[in-house]
Design an enzyme around this catalytic site. Structure first.
Site, mmCIF file in Angstrom:
data_model
loop_
_atom_site.group_PDB
_atom_site.id
_atom_site.type_symbol
_atom_site.label_atom_id
_atom_site.label_comp_id
_atom_site.label_asym_id
_atom_site.label_seq_id
_atom_site.Cartn_x
_atom_site.Cartn_y
_atom_site.Cartn_z
ATOM 1 N N GLU A 285 0.830 -1.223 0.000
ATOM 2 C CA GLU A 285 0.000 0.000 0.000
ATOM 3 C C GLU A 285 0.857 1.264 0.000
ATOM 4 O O GLU A 285 0.741 2.110 0.899
ATOM 5 C CB GLU A 285 -0.890 0.020 1.256
ATOM 6 C CG GLU A 285 -1.817 -1.151 1.423
ATOM 7 C CD GLU A 285 -2.493 -1.165 2.805
ATOM 8 O OE1 GLU A 285 -2.007 -0.475 3.735
ATOM 9 O OE2 GLU A 285 -3.499 -1.855 2.947
ATOM 10 N N ARG A 288 3.289 7.704 -0.325
ATOM 11 C CA ARG A 288 4.388 8.641 -0.524
ATOM 12 C C ARG A 288 5.442 8.142 -1.522
ATOM 13 O O ARG A 288 5.962 8.931 -2.306
ATOM 14 C CB ARG A 288 5.053 8.865 0.841
ATOM 15 C CG ARG A 288 6.005 10.036 0.907
ATOM 16 C CD ARG A 288 6.748 10.028 2.251
ATOM 17 N NE ARG A 288 5.884 9.821 3.402
ATOM 18 C CZ ARG A 288 5.326 10.814 4.118
ATOM 19 N NH1 ARG A 288 5.597 12.047 3.818
ATOM 20 N NH2 ARG A 288 4.523 10.552 5.134
ATOM 21 N N ARG A 324 2.191 20.184 5.595
ATOM 22 C CA ARG A 324 3.172 19.324 6.272
ATOM 23 C C ARG A 324 4.160 20.095 7.150
ATOM 24 O O ARG A 324 4.413 19.674 8.276
ATOM 25 C CB ARG A 324 3.925 18.450 5.251
ATOM 26 C CG ARG A 324 3.015 17.467 4.517
ATOM 27 C CD ARG A 324 3.799 16.507 3.632
ATOM 28 N NE ARG A 324 4.572 15.580 4.414
ATOM 29 C CZ ARG A 324 5.883 15.630 4.614
ATOM 30 N NH1 ARG A 324 6.607 16.554 4.031
ATOM 31 N NH2 ARG A 324 6.480 14.748 5.365
ATOM 32 N N CYS A 356 -2.528 33.972 9.054
ATOM 33 C CA CYS A 356 -2.310 34.570 10.374
ATOM 34 C C CYS A 356 -2.068 33.503 11.432
ATOM 35 O O CYS A 356 -2.895 33.278 12.321
ATOM 36 C CB CYS A 356 -3.515 35.424 10.745
ATOM 37 S SG CYS A 356 -3.814 36.651 9.485
ATOM 38 N N TYR A 386 0.507 13.996 0.506
ATOM 39 C CA TYR A 386 0.011 14.731 1.671
ATOM 40 C C TYR A 386 0.179 16.235 1.465
ATOM 41 O O TYR A 386 0.438 16.988 2.402
ATOM 42 C CB TYR A 386 0.700 14.223 2.957
ATOM 43 C CG TYR A 386 0.606 12.711 3.070
ATOM 44 C CD1 TYR A 386 -0.597 12.104 3.414
ATOM 45 C CD2 TYR A 386 1.693 11.888 2.749
ATOM 46 C CE1 TYR A 386 -0.711 10.720 3.463
ATOM 47 C CE2 TYR A 386 1.584 10.509 2.795
ATOM 48 C CZ TYR A 386 0.382 9.940 3.151
ATOM 49 O OH TYR A 386 0.269 8.562 3.187
HETATM 50 C C1 LIG Z 1 -1.375 6.123 5.066
HETATM 51 C C2 LIG Z 1 -1.394 4.664 4.842
HETATM 52 C C3 LIG Z 1 -0.588 4.079 3.862
HETATM 53 C C4 LIG Z 1 0.404 4.854 3.034
HETATM 54 O O1 LIG Z 1 1.506 5.305 3.756
HETATM 55 P P1 LIG Z 1 2.728 5.986 2.967
HETATM 56 O O2 LIG Z 1 3.682 6.339 4.039
HETATM 57 O O3 LIG Z 1 2.211 7.162 2.237
HETATM 58 O O4 LIG Z 1 3.277 4.941 2.047
HETATM 59 C C5 LIG Z 1 -0.705 2.723 3.643
HETATM 60 N N1 LIG Z 1 -1.567 1.962 4.374
HETATM 61 C C6 LIG Z 1 -2.350 2.484 5.351
HETATM 62 C C7 LIG Z 1 -3.277 1.598 6.098
HETATM 63 C C8 LIG Z 1 -2.291 3.842 5.612
HETATM 64 O O5 LIG Z 1 -3.052 4.359 6.582
#
Ligand SMILES: *Cc1c(COP(=O)(O)O)cnc(C)c1O
Length: 428
Positions: A285, A288, A324, A356, A386
């Site tokens: 998953e 980034r 960020r 502000c 993000y």
């Molecule tokens: C946010 C998230 C990701 C992605 O994380 P990255 O650091 O952007 O790769 C993957 N899996 C779950 C469950 C998340 O909450």
């Protein structure tokens, strides 16, 4: 070769910052500032690297939609064979509109509502990554009311320290995420009481911006040990593991693990020569890793000013456009769009937005050219993940335009919000 270098896809040509074949200042002339600019190649390169590295496996990449949820981006990734990792019904709604296949979609998150469950069940997503016993019981109820079974992975919290920012660390006992070993074993033993749950996998996700493979390795080992204990208790063997995301990128001078090394570690634990002999499908998953260095935020300098010994450059982007730095104190490289503005003497400057709040600061005491002044363009790098997805309208600022560059062409993938958009839902 390091695909995560923030300047790999955003480079100077004839002293002007470009991406692929397009000049950033030309884009600004057309679309104004603040402006998000993405490169198609920058998105697709890490995807190809993941696809190559995971090729020995039966695998599915599920892009973490929360990192960048622009519909054109989702569509482009979907067309590259990528599935999606969601954390809300809103994200599912977007993913469906972008035409992504539902059997490549997983739904994570600690707070799914019954309505969200029903909506996702109707769409026949691949898996619900369930994070608590109460959630599992509710999902069983919702599936029962529809006379179907819900495909489920239990999210295992392996209690390993991802050694990242506390706000983006998710795999520790003290975090709100996931289930521990005992809870998962108890669930397995009581599965006959949940006839509308089809337990098909185990998922993990230990945090974000992880810069070493060692916590990954620890969590894969703990996951393997759990599966070994768990499977004898189940009516049938598991179908998949979901290894989460979290692989870090370079913002400044970090040296994240290379994608091929990360993939090799996965193949070692779950591939043809692992104890599983490729029996388990492997999901990852990444968010980034794919989107982080695929986008920049371009902004115009408004004013220079001095307060005592401190120098400030005030720019027209603000914390509502890129949160960020204000939220995590995170570092973004900031460079002039015109390279000639890098050559003269440097002075330490705070680069700030107009909002502000004192936290509306993109960089403190950053060494930048003393000539950078009113009208000059700057690019805030590594803003693809993000970035836009965390924007808000704070200070009643309309969200910026997003542009995608593909070769020598560019197209708007989200229009700048108007002041009418800003008040469209408001009542007088
Ligand atoms: C946010 C998230 C990701 C992605 O994380 P990255 O650091 O952007 O790769 C993957 N899996 C779950 C469950 C998340 O909450």
């Amino acid at each position: 070769m390091n695909s995560f270098n923030p300047t790999r896809f955003f480079q100077y040509k004839k002293s002007v910052l470009t991406t692929e074949g397009v000049s950033i200042s030309d884009l600004v002339n057309e679309y104004g500032t603040p402006l998000y600019v993405y490169s198609r190649e920058a998105f697709l390169t890490p995807i190809r690297e993941l696809q190559k590295g995971l090729a020995p496996l039966n695998f599915q990449i599920c892009f973490a939609v929360k990192s960048n949820s622009n519909p054109s981006v989702l569509k482009m990734l979907g067309e590259a064979g990528v599935g999606m990792d969601l954390v809300s019904q809103g994200e599912l709604f977007r993913v469906e509109k972008a035409g992504v296949a539902m059997d490549k979609v997983v739904f994570s998150g600690v707070g799914k509502t019954a309505l969200e469950m029903a909506y996702a069940l109707e769409r026949k997503i691949y898996s619900f990554n369930v994070e608590s016993v109460a959630e599992l019981e509710l999902l069983n109820e919702v599936a029962r009311s529809k006379g179907i079974q819900a495909r489920v992975a239990l999210r295992f919290n392996p209690d390993v320290d991802a050694k990242t920012h506390p706000y983006i660390s998710t795999g520790l006992k003290k975090n709100k995420f996931g289930l521990n070993r005992n809870e998962i074993i108890q669930i397995a033993k009581g599965l006959e009481r949940l006839p509308n749950i089809l337990l098909r996998g185990i998922s993990i996700h230990i945090g974000s911006q992880i810069l070493s493979l060692s916590p990954m390795k620890d969590s894969f080992s703990k996951l393997s040990a759990l599966i070994k204990e768990l499977e004898p208790l189940l009516p049938e063997a598991l179908e998949f593991v979901d290894l989460g995301g979290g692989l870090g990128i370079t913002y400044k001078n970090e040296k994240p693990p290379a994608v091929d090394k990360y993939c090799a570690l996965i193949v070692k634990h779950f591939g043809p020569r692992s104890p599983y002999k490729n029996r388990l499908k492997v999901l990852v998953e990444p968010g980034r890793t794919i989107s982080g260095n695929a986008g920049i935020l371009v902004s115009r300098s408004l004013y220079r000013k001095k307060r005592g010994k401190k120098a400030f450059l005030i720019i027209d982007a603000a914390m509502n456009d890129l949160m960020r730095p204000a939220l995590y104190g995170s570092y973004h490289e900031i460079i002039p769009v015109d390279q000639r503005r890098t050559k003269d003497s440097k002075i330490k400057t705070d680069i700030v937005g107009p909002v502000c709040e004192s936290s509306d600061c993109f960089a403190s005491d950053r060494s930048i050219s003393s000539q950078l002044d009113t009208g000059d363009l700057v690019a805030i790098l590594s803003a693809g993940a993000y970035g836009f997805s965390m924007t808000s309208n704070y200070n009643s600022r309309p969200r910026p335009t997003e542009v995608l560059v593909e070769g020598n062409k560019s197209r708007v993938i989200r229009e700048r919000e108007t002041y009418e958009d800003l008040v469209a839902k408001e009542l007088y």
